[in-house]
Design a protein around this motif. Structure first.
Motif, mmCIF file in Angstrom:
data_model
loop_
_atom_site.group_PDB
_atom_site.id
_atom_site.type_symbol
_atom_site.label_atom_id
_atom_site.label_comp_id
_atom_site.label_asym_id
_atom_site.label_seq_id
_atom_site.Cartn_x
_atom_site.Cartn_y
_atom_site.Cartn_z
ATOM 1 N N ASN A 164 8.606 -36.868 6.869
ATOM 2 C CA ASN A 164 8.566 -37.066 5.428
ATOM 3 C C ASN A 164 8.282 -35.764 4.683
ATOM 4 O O ASN A 164 7.583 -34.891 5.184
ATOM 5 N N THR A 165 8.814 -35.651 3.463
ATOM 6 C CA THR A 165 8.479 -34.527 2.594
ATOM 7 C C THR A 165 7.589 -34.991 1.441
ATOM 8 O O THR A 165 7.398 -34.270 0.472
ATOM 9 N N SER A 166 7.060 -36.194 1.524
ATOM 10 C CA SER A 166 6.116 -36.702 0.533
ATOM 11 C C SER A 166 4.904 -37.253 1.260
ATOM 12 O O SER A 166 4.870 -37.359 2.484
ATOM 13 N N SER A 167 3.872 -37.594 0.502
ATOM 14 C CA SER A 167 2.637 -38.077 1.108
ATOM 15 C C SER A 167 1.902 -38.954 0.120
ATOM 16 O O SER A 167 2.299 -39.082 -1.039
ATOM 17 N N ASN A 168 0.831 -39.563 0.580
ATOM 18 C CA ASN A 168 0.007 -40.428 -0.253
ATOM 19 C C ASN A 168 -1.380 -39.840 -0.418
ATOM 20 O O ASN A 168 -2.023 -39.461 0.561
ATOM 21 N N LEU A 169 -1.830 -39.767 -1.652
ATOM 22 C CA LEU A 169 -3.179 -39.314 -1.970
ATOM 23 C C LEU A 169 -4.033 -40.569 -2.165
ATOM 24 O O LEU A 169 -3.967 -41.218 -3.203
ATOM 25 N N ARG A 170 -4.809 -40.927 -1.154
ATOM 26 C CA ARG A 170 -5.546 -42.184 -1.164
ATOM 27 C C ARG A 170 -7.034 -41.927 -1.337
ATOM 28 O O ARG A 170 -7.569 -40.989 -0.760
ATOM 29 N N THR A 171 -7.705 -42.771 -2.104
ATOM 30 C CA THR A 171 -9.160 -42.694 -2.215
ATOM 31 C C THR A 171 -9.780 -43.967 -1.658
ATOM 32 O O THR A 171 -9.208 -45.052 -1.750
ATOM 33 N N PHE A 172 -10.948 -43.811 -1.070
ATOM 34 C CA PHE A 172 -11.686 -44.931 -0.505
ATOM 35 C C PHE A 172 -13.155 -44.780 -0.880
ATOM 36 O O PHE A 172 -13.675 -43.669 -0.948
ATOM 37 N N ALA A 173 -13.829 -45.911 -1.082
ATOM 38 C CA ALA A 173 -15.265 -45.883 -1.323
ATOM 39 C C ALA A 173 -15.991 -45.519 -0.038
ATOM 40 O O ALA A 173 -15.440 -45.641 1.054
#
Length: 214
Positions: A164-173
């Motif tokens: 992939n050339t994209s990604s996910n910026l994920r936040t978690f508590a």
């Protein structure tokens, strides 16, 4: 924070650099460390006012976190703290995930698609929250994020399997609860949390590449 040390097999050297008040640089100490270093962070593990060094290390298909304790003179490793990991580490960050006001807990990204928090218990680390990312995603960077005064941790994930050339910026508590997800048009290499606009909330800077992950 993540360091591009994946290609350094066997032994490598950590060098402490002293920067003087006029900008001069002096090499204070070199410390040899075995295995493969994936990431490094400074933290005051034992709350003695001196920065210790936390390392995420790879050993075959698994790994461990090792904290090299600073004796106050810049000598590292006479005492160290070890925490075994269930998979190969991909990223490491330091933060305050208990709300005690001290950034001496850690969050680790692993090759088994998990992001794991480990809480400083004074003599080692106690396992905390565990988050499993969607199938095919591997956490490439982690950092601490403060949202409204509450500490959270963040994982940037990328689909390695399909280049992939994209990604996910994920936040978690800090207890593992999911926050936001923002898609990035790049492959993440590093992420950093800081208060850019002075509103007492953490802003995020992510640096990546538009080439496929490998």
């Amino acid at each position: 924070m993540k360091l591009d040390l994946n290609s350094l097999l066997g032994w490598f050297v950590i060098t402490l650099i002293t920067i003087g008040c006029v900008g001069s640089v002096a090499f204070a100490q070199a410390q040899e460390v075995g295995n493969v270093a994936i990431a490094a962070e400074s933290m005051d593990f034992n709350k003695d006012g001196f920065d210790d060094i936390a390392l995420a290390m790879q050993t075959g298909s698994t790994g461990f976190v090792q904290v090299l304790i600073n004796d106050g003179l810049g000598n590292l490793g006479a005492t160290s703290i070890l925490k075994e990991l269930p998979a190969t580490p991909t990223a490491l960050a330091v933060g305050d995930f208990t709300g005690d006001g001290t950034r001496n807990d850690i969050v680790v990204g692993l090759s088994d698609r998990t992001v794991r928090v480990y809480i400083n218990n004074g003599t080692g680390f106690t396992a905390g929250a565990v988050v499993t990312l969607p199938l095919g995603e591997i956490p490439t960077c982690v950092c601490e994020v403060k949202s409204g005064g509450a500490s959270r941790f963040m994982a940037i994930s990328s689909n390695y399997a399909t280049g992939n050339t994209s990604s996910n910026l994920r936040t978690f508590a800090s207890n593992g609860g999911t926050g936001t997800n923002v898609q990035l048009n790049s492959v993440p290499r590093t992420v950093h949390g800081s208060d850019i606009d002075d509103d007492d909330l953490t802003d995020v800077t992510a640096a990546g590449s538009t080439s496929a992950a490998s």
